[in-house]
Write a protein that holds these residues in place. Structure first.
Motif, PDB file in Angstrom:
ATOM      1  N   MET A   1       0.839  -1.193   0.000  1.00 44.40           N
ATOM      2  CA  MET A   1       0.000   0.000   0.000  1.00 44.40           C
ATOM      3  C   MET A   1       0.883   1.256   0.000  1.00 44.40           C
ATOM      4  O   MET A   1       0.438   2.296  -0.430  1.00 44.40           O
ATOM      5  N   GLU A   2       2.122   1.114   0.456  1.00 46.69           N
ATOM      6  CA  GLU A   2       3.004   2.285   0.533  1.00 46.69           C
ATOM      7  C   GLU A   2       3.230   2.925  -0.831  1.00 46.69           C
ATOM      8  O   GLU A   2       3.283   4.146  -0.940  1.00 46.69           O
ATOM      9  N   SER A   3       3.344   2.115  -1.881  1.00 49.08           N
ATOM     10  CA  SER A   3       3.557   2.693  -3.216  1.00 49.08           C
ATOM     11  C   SER A   3       2.342   3.511  -3.643  1.00 49.08           C
ATOM     12  O   SER A   3       2.486   4.576  -4.245  1.00 49.08           O
ATOM     13  N   LEU A   4       1.161   3.040  -3.309  1.00 49.35           N
ATOM     14  CA  LEU A   4      -0.050   3.799  -3.626  1.00 49.35           C
ATOM     15  C   LEU A   4      -0.076   5.100  -2.834  1.00 49.35           C
ATOM     16  O   LEU A   4      -0.364   6.162  -3.382  1.00 49.35           O
ATOM     17  N   TYR A   5       0.246   5.034  -1.548  1.00 49.55           N
ATOM     18  CA  TYR A   5       0.256   6.245  -0.723  1.00 49.55           C
ATOM     19  C   TYR A   5       1.276   7.258  -1.232  1.00 49.55           C
ATOM     20  O   TYR A   5       1.001   8.456  -1.258  1.00 49.55           O
ATOM     21  N   LEU A   6       2.433   6.785  -1.658  1.00 48.71           N
ATOM     22  CA  LEU A   6       3.445   7.701  -2.205  1.00 48.71           C
ATOM     23  C   LEU A   6       2.940   8.376  -3.480  1.00 48.71           C
ATOM     24  O   LEU A   6       3.142   9.577  -3.671  1.00 48.71           O
ATOM     25  N   ALA A   7       2.291   7.611  -4.346  1.00 44.87           N
ATOM     26  CA  ALA A   7       1.747   8.179  -5.578  1.00 44.87           C
ATOM     27  C   ALA A   7       0.648   9.193  -5.266  1.00 44.87           C
ATOM     28  O   ALA A   7       0.584  10.260  -5.881  1.00 44.87           O
ATOM     29  N   LEU A   8      -0.218   8.876  -4.304  1.00 43.48           N
ATOM     30  CA  LEU A   8      -1.275   9.813  -3.910  1.00 43.48           C
ATOM     31  C   LEU A   8      -0.675  11.075  -3.295  1.00 43.48           C
ATOM     32  O   LEU A   8      -1.152  12.184  -3.543  1.00 43.48           O
ATOM     33  N   LYS A   9       0.379  10.891  -2.531  1.00 42.57           N
ATOM     34  CA  LYS A   9       1.047  12.043  -1.908  1.00 42.57           C
ATOM     35  C   LYS A   9       1.661  12.954  -2.972  1.00 42.57           C
ATOM     36  O   LYS A   9       1.555  14.179  -2.897  1.00 42.57           O
ATOM     37  N   ARG A  10       2.275  12.365  -3.992  1.00 41.17           N
ATOM     38  CA  ARG A  10       2.853  13.156  -5.099  1.00 41.17           C
ATOM     39  C   ARG A  10       1.786  13.974  -5.807  1.00 41.17           C
ATOM     40  O   ARG A  10       2.050  15.073  -6.292  1.00 41.17           O
ATOM     41  N   GLU A  11       0.580  13.431  -5.871  1.00 44.70           N
ATOM     42  CA  GLU A  11      -0.537  14.140  -6.510  1.00 44.70           C
ATOM     43  C   GLU A  11      -1.253  15.078  -5.532  1.00 44.70           C
ATOM     44  O   GLU A  11      -2.286  15.649  -5.865  1.00 44.70           O
ATOM     45  N   ARG A  12      -0.717  15.178  -4.334  1.00 46.45           N
ATOM     46  CA  ARG A  12      -1.283  16.028  -3.273  1.00 46.45           C
ATOM     47  C   ARG A  12      -2.694  15.592  -2.880  1.00 46.45           C
ATOM     48  O   ARG A  12      -3.570  16.419  -2.630  1.00 46.45           O
ATOM     49  N   LEU A  13      -2.880  14.270  -2.840  1.00 46.89           N
ATOM     50  CA  LEU A  13      -4.175  13.720  -2.450  1.00 46.89           C
ATOM     51  C   LEU A  13      -4.141  13.105  -1.050  1.00 46.89           C
ATOM     52  O   LEU A  13      -5.139  12.560  -0.600  1.00 46.89           O
ATOM     53  N   ILE A  14      -2.997  13.211  -0.384  1.00 53.32           N
ATOM     54  CA  ILE A  14      -2.919  12.800   1.019  1.00 53.32           C
ATOM     55  C   ILE A  14      -2.648  14.055   1.831  1.00 53.32           C
ATOM     56  O   ILE A  14      -1.715  14.807   1.557  1.00 53.32           O
ATOM     57  N   LEU A  15      -3.511  14.266   2.811  1.00 55.17           N
ATOM     58  CA  LEU A  15      -3.435  15.462   3.640  1.00 55.17           C
ATOM     59  C   LEU A  15      -3.231  15.067   5.099  1.00 55.17           C
ATOM     60  O   LEU A  15      -3.721  14.023   5.534  1.00 55.17           O
ATOM     61  N   ASN A  16      -2.551  15.905   5.852  1.00 48.26           N
ATOM     62  CA  ASN A  16      -2.378  15.685   7.284  1.00 48.26           C
ATOM     63  C   ASN A  16      -3.514  16.335   8.037  1.00 48.26           C
ATOM     64  O   ASN A  16      -3.877  17.473   7.759  1.00 48.26           O
ATOM     65  N   HIS A  17      -4.071  15.602   8.985  1.00 44.55           N
ATOM     66  CA  HIS A  17      -5.157  16.123   9.809  1.00 44.55           C
ATOM     67  C   HIS A  17      -5.153  15.389  11.155  1.00 44.55           C
ATOM     68  O   HIS A  17      -6.101  14.701  11.499  1.00 44.55           O
ATOM     69  N   PRO A  18      -4.050  15.510  11.938  1.00 43.47           N
ATOM     70  CA  PRO A  18      -3.889  14.707  13.154  1.00 43.47           C
ATOM     71  C   PRO A  18      -4.934  14.931  14.232  1.00 43.47           C
ATOM     72  O   PRO A  18      -5.304  14.003  14.929  1.00 43.47           O
ATOM     73  N   LYS A  19      -5.436  16.120  14.387  1.00 45.39           N
ATOM     74  CA  LYS A  19      -6.410  16.374  15.453  1.00 45.39           C
ATOM     75  C   LYS A  19      -7.731  15.667  15.185  1.00 45.39           C
ATOM     76  O   LYS A  19      -8.381  15.171  16.094  1.00 45.39           O
ATOM     77  N   LYS A  20      -8.133  15.614  13.924  1.00 48.47           N
ATOM     78  CA  LYS A  20      -9.416  15.017  13.590  1.00 48.47           C
ATOM     79  C   LYS A  20      -9.342  13.500  13.441  1.00 48.47           C
ATOM     80  O   LYS A  20     -10.289  12.797  13.740  1.00 48.47           O
ATOM     81  N   TYR A  21      -8.201  12.979  12.980  1.00 49.96           N
ATOM     82  CA  TYR A  21      -8.124  11.563  12.656  1.00 49.96           C
ATOM     83  C   TYR A  21      -7.143  10.768  13.499  1.00 49.96           C
ATOM     84  O   TYR A  21      -6.728   9.689  13.110  1.00 49.96           O
ATOM     85  N   GLY A  22      -6.767  11.272  14.658  1.00 48.75           N
ATOM     86  CA  GLY A  22      -5.977  10.493  15.592  1.00 48.75           C
ATOM     87  C   GLY A  22      -4.549  10.270  15.173  1.00 48.75           C
ATOM     88  O   GLY A  22      -3.956  11.067  14.459  1.00 48.75           O
ATOM     89  N   GLU A  23      -4.007   9.141  15.629  1.00 49.33           N
ATOM     90  CA  GLU A  23      -2.580   8.890  15.526  1.00 49.33           C
ATOM     91  C   GLU A  23      -2.034   8.901  14.110  1.00 49.33           C
ATOM     92  O   GLU A  23      -0.950   9.411  13.861  1.00 49.33           O
ATOM     93  N   GLU A  24      -2.739   8.340  13.167  1.00 48.94           N
ATOM     94  CA  GLU A  24      -2.214   8.350  11.803  1.00 48.94           C
ATOM     95  C   GLU A  24      -2.318   9.740  11.203  1.00 48.94           C
ATOM     96  O   GLU A  24      -1.457  10.165  10.458  1.00 48.94           O
ATOM     97  N   GLY A  25      -3.386  10.442  11.515  1.00 46.13           N
ATOM     98  CA  GLY A  25      -3.520  11.837  11.147  1.00 46.13           C
ATOM     99  C   GLY A  25      -3.520  12.157   9.672  1.00 46.13           C
ATOM    100  O   GLY A  25      -3.301  13.277   9.278  1.00 46.13           O
ATOM    101  N   LYS A  26      -3.778  11.190   8.827  1.00 49.13           N
ATOM    102  CA  LYS A  26      -3.745  11.441   7.390  1.00 49.13           C
ATOM    103  C   LYS A  26      -5.066  11.027   6.769  1.00 49.13           C
ATOM    104  O   LYS A  26      -5.696  10.070   7.189  1.00 49.13           O
ATOM    105  N   VAL A  27      -5.441  11.784   5.760  1.00 45.83           N
ATOM    106  CA  VAL A  27      -6.653  11.474   4.999  1.00 45.83           C
ATOM    107  C   VAL A  27      -6.313  11.478   3.518  1.00 45.83           C
ATOM    108  O   VAL A  27      -5.369  12.128   3.081  1.00 45.83           O
ATOM    109  N   ILE A  28      -7.110  10.743   2.761  1.00 46.03           N
ATOM    110  CA  ILE A  28      -7.002  10.748   1.311  1.00 46.03           C
ATOM    111  C   ILE A  28      -8.109  11.657   0.792  1.00 46.03           C
ATOM    112  O   ILE A  28      -9.280  11.461   1.117  1.00 46.03           O
ATOM    113  N   LEU A  29      -7.713  12.667   0.047  1.00 48.21           N
ATOM    114  CA  LEU A  29      -8.673  13.580  -0.558  1.00 48.21           C
ATOM    115  C   LEU A  29      -9.312  12.876  -1.749  1.00 48.21           C
ATOM    116  O   LEU A  29      -8.627  12.471  -2.698  1.00 48.21           O
ATOM    117  N   LEU A  30     -10.614  12.697  -1.688  1.00 48.10           N
ATOM    118  CA  LEU A  30     -11.329  12.007  -2.757  1.00 48.10           C
ATOM    119  C   LEU A  30     -11.866  12.986  -3.787  1.00 48.10           C
ATOM    120  O   LEU A  30     -11.751  12.759  -4.986  1.00 48.10           O
TER     121      LEU A  30
END
Length: 99
Positions: A1-30
């Motif tokens: 799954m890491e390769s997918l997350y890296l590709a999504l991150k390059r496209e700026r589709l992974i955002l940090n949101h630690p307060k709302k989503y706990g320890e992982e703190g990341k969301v995928i922008l759909l």
């Protein structure tokens, strides 16, 4: 799954949101609709829904049927039935699965 997350991150589709989503703190922008409302899925939920393809998150694998647990009840659904197929189609068009 890491390769997918890296590709999504390059496209700026992974955002940090630690307060709302706990320890992982990341969301995928759909998507962002015409009114500017964003739709996201947190990484934890995405892993729970698509955990059966963690080792091989290809377009074909993600588009298929998945079995997952929600509140101790087992569900089996396709990506289309869950409402994710349109996002996977968009990711494929952007070349995310080839990165």
């Amino acid at each position: 799954m890491e390769s997918l997350y890296l590709a999504l991150k390059r496209e700026r589709l992974i955002l940090n949101h630690p307060k709302k989503y706990g320890e992982e703190g990341k969301v995928i922008l759909l998507e962002i609709d015409k009114k500017g409302v964003t739709s996201t899925v947190d990484i934890k939920t995405f892993k729970e829904l698509f955990g059966d393809v963690l080792d091989n998150p290809t377009y074909e694998a993600l588009s298929g049927t998945h079995t997952f647990l929600i509140e101790e009840k087992e569900y089996t659904m396709t990506a289309k039935e869950m409402g994710y197929q349109k996002y996977f189609d968009q990711w494929k068009e952007k070349g995310i699965f080839n990165n």
